[in-house]
Enzyme design. Structure first.
Site, PDB file in Angstrom:
ATOM      1  N   SER A 184       0.835  -1.198   0.000  1.00  0.00           N
ATOM      2  CA  SER A 184       0.000   0.000   0.000  1.00  0.00           C
ATOM      3  C   SER A 184       0.872   1.251   0.000  1.00  0.00           C
ATOM      4  CB  SER A 184      -0.881   0.011   1.250  1.00  0.00           C
ATOM      5  OG  SER A 184      -0.064   0.296   2.379  1.00  0.00           O
ATOM      6  N   LYS A 185       0.203   2.360  -0.223  1.00  0.00           N
ATOM      7  CA  LYS A 185       0.899   3.644  -0.219  1.00  0.00           C
ATOM      8  C   LYS A 185       1.566   3.872   1.138  1.00  0.00           C
ATOM      9  CE  LYS A 185      -0.653   8.351  -0.196  1.00  0.00           C
ATOM     10  NZ  LYS A 185       0.531   8.823   0.472  1.00  0.00           N
ATOM     11  N   ARG A 186       0.890   3.407   2.190  1.00  0.00           N
ATOM     12  CA  ARG A 186       1.445   3.605   3.533  1.00  0.00           C
ATOM     13  C   ARG A 186       2.782   2.888   3.720  1.00  0.00           C
ATOM     14  NH1 ARG A 186      -2.450   2.049   7.771  1.00  0.00           N
ATOM     15  NH2 ARG A 186      -0.542   1.970   8.984  1.00  0.00           N
ATOM     16  N   ASP A 235       5.337   5.104   2.159  1.00  0.00           N
ATOM     17  CA  ASP A 235       5.618   6.283   2.994  1.00  0.00           C
ATOM     18  C   ASP A 235       6.497   5.891   4.179  1.00  0.00           C
ATOM     19  OD1 ASP A 235       4.065   7.695   1.296  1.00  0.00           O
ATOM     20  OD2 ASP A 235       2.293   7.773   2.600  1.00  0.00           O
ATOM     21  N   GLU A 270      -1.646  16.841  -1.049  1.00  0.00           N
ATOM     22  CA  GLU A 270      -0.542  15.957  -0.651  1.00  0.00           C
ATOM     23  C   GLU A 270       0.201  15.439  -1.896  1.00  0.00           C
ATOM     24  OE1 GLU A 270       0.234  11.623   1.416  1.00  0.00           O
ATOM     25  OE2 GLU A 270      -1.791  12.193   0.844  1.00  0.00           O
TER      26      GLU A 270
END
Ligand code: GLU
Length: 506
Positions: free
Chosen positions: A264-266, A269, A287
């Site tokens: 996932s994007k998380r 990050d 963002e």
């Protein structure tokens, strides 16, 4: 005759394209090209509530950067167009009506409040509410299976909201074939009667997707594993329409580098790597998410890395150009289980591609970085610098830290290295070296090396006593490529000047 291979990538423009989406596009592209087929881009934008304005352009830009060109799609070869479902919306109702007339679908008038009530009631009894064979004709749900023709007509004429649901067959062991997963079977009693047509007059994904795949003559549906649960409905829809079913291939998930689940994007990050091909600015929050392109990945390295997330050639070879991939790609070699993403592997691919890039291409990119620092140098010089340092670089952005000393004298000196290598007697020795260097007539790497080494031998001291302080003076640290290559490139005057600076500062 070979069947006409037509595949499609059918993203919904609900946000930036995740690398999983790019991989789906890539596998479709490779499969199409391998079989001299056609790769179609179709934009599935029927869900207006999730529509994001800049997402379609992002998809197109990402495919362009990654060099996965589509043969047909919005604005290109519109043989089966339009390719945006929102522009085809007049078309789907007719198909929903066909299913109503043949008994494969029915009108349902239940309001969302009523359905919520049913759900709540079921939950309280510890059950799950599914709208299907089990309850659709029991009289508690309001649909055209229980109402008579006149009642249905008068509701519709009165403007009452309705949806059209698929009437899943009862208790059938549905046999399906997936090109990657093999034989799959499911009992249709577990399926719910999915909505095909919504009360806002738009088709759902399921109806629009099947109608368009049929009208666009798609031969193979290659898509992510998350669509596997929809496969029974889709297979049944083809049957209901009496259409030939395309072949299906559901690609494995791309998994998190650590832990379980989908990348996932998380994760990106948290662990510091991009999950999107291009940088993306969220229209609402502002963002900014990182992109592979902006992080300095070469498109061909990115593609090579993606190709290996789910597929392997069955050999040790890892470096594949796009043409090699087209030649070697085979759905039979796509795995069923998830492919773990590795940021290190992504970097490794880039580093490998870096070594094979032409220095002039890299020099052009580096010149841009240098220009931003106010440094202009001729391209031949930059090219030489690049060929000296590229083997230690993963990204073009690494060049500066690996080669700044070719352009600027050091302003600081590595403290540990200075302490160890710059002794009491070093300054005097370097003064002598300045005289020696000034006397060298041919200032090439080979010749300076030969002359300086000969000079050291006459002094009867270890090479390190001269070489380390000399490197420190030129580079500011004990790093960098071959010392005499640096000397040749910065030139005699600058070499002398840097020795003088070091004598003064150390
Ligand atoms: N619109 C779907 C998506 O966003 C397409 C799924 C499919 O390829 O059938 O992924």
């Amino acid at each position: 005759m070979k069947p006409n291979i037509r595949v499609r990538f059918a993203p919904s423009p609900t946000g930036p394209l995740h690398i999983g989406g790019v991989r789906t596009a890539l596998y479709n592209y490779l499969f199409a090209k391998k079989h001299q087929g056609t790769f179609v881009l179709r934009i599935e934008d029927t869900d207006q509530t999730r529509y994001v304005k800049n997402a379609e352009q992002y998809i197109v830009d990402a495919l362009e950067w990654a060099k996965i060109p589509f043969d047909e799609g919005p604005g290109k070869n519109e043989k089966f167009g339009p390719y945006r479902q929102s522009e085809r919306k007049g078309l789907y109702k007719e198909y929903a009506d066909i299913l109503i007339n043949s008994g494969w679908a029915y009108y349902a008038f239940d309001t969302s409040e009523q359905l919520d009530e049913h759900r709540k009631g079921h939950e309280e009894a510890g059950k799950t509410f599914i709208y299907n064979w089990h309850n659709r004709e029991k009289g508690r749900l309001i649909n055209s299976l229980v109402l008579n023709k006149e009642e249905v007509k008068s509701k519709i004429d009165a403007g009452e909201k309705f949806v059209i649901r698929f009437k899943s067959p009862e208790n059938e062991n549905l046999q399906m074939e997936d090109e990657i997963r093999g034989q799959i079977s499911i009992n249709t009693n577990t399926l719910d009667d999915k909505i095909l047509f919504k009360s806002d007059g738009m088709p759902t994904y399921h109806l629009a997707n099947i109608v368009d795949d049929h009208l666009m003559e798609i031969s193979h549906v290659i898509r992510g594993e998350e669509w596997l649960p929809s496969m029974p409905l889709h297979v049944l829809l083809y049957r209901a329409f009496n259409w030939e079913c395309p072949k299906f291939a559901h690609l494995p998930l791309i998994l998190k580098p650590v832990g379980k689940g989908k990348l996932s994007k998380r994760d990106g990050d948290k662990l510091g790597f991009p999950v999107f091909p291009l940088e993306y600015t969220n229209e609402i929050s502002g963002e900014v998410s990182r992109g592979y392109k902006e992080d300095g990945y070469f498109a061909d390295a990115f593609i090579n890395m993606l190709a290996f997330l789910g597929w392997n050639p069955g050999t040790e070879q890892e470096i594949f150009s796009i043409n090699n991939l087209v030649e070697s790609f085979d759905l039979k070699r796509v795995g069923k289980s998830g492919a773990k993403f590795s940021a290190e592997k992504a970097q490794w691919f880039n580093q490998q591609y870096m070594q094979n890039k032409e220095s002039d291409e890299l020099a052009k990119a580096y010149a841009q970085i240098l220009k931003e620092k106010g440094i202009t140098e001729n391209s031949a010089f930059i090219e030489k610098v690049v060929s000296c340092v590229k083997e230690r670089a993963t990204f073009v952005s690494d060049f500066w830290s690996l080669s700044s000393f070719f352009f600027e004298a050091p302003t600081t000196y590595d403290a540990k290295a200075s302490k160890k290598n710059w002794k009491e007697e070093t300054a005097a020795l370097m003064e002598e070296l300045i005289l020696k260097i000034s006397s060298i007539a041919v200032f090439s790497s080979e010749n300076t090396e030969k002359e300086i080494k000969e000079w050291i031998l006459t002094k009867d001291i270890g090479f390190g006593k001269v070489m380390q302080p000399l490197r420190l003076s030129l580079v500011g640290a004990l790093k960098g490529p071959h010392l005499f290559d640096i000397i040749e490139m910065v030139g005699k005057e600058e070499t002398v000047q840097r020795l003088k600076n070091a004598i003064k500062n150390l």
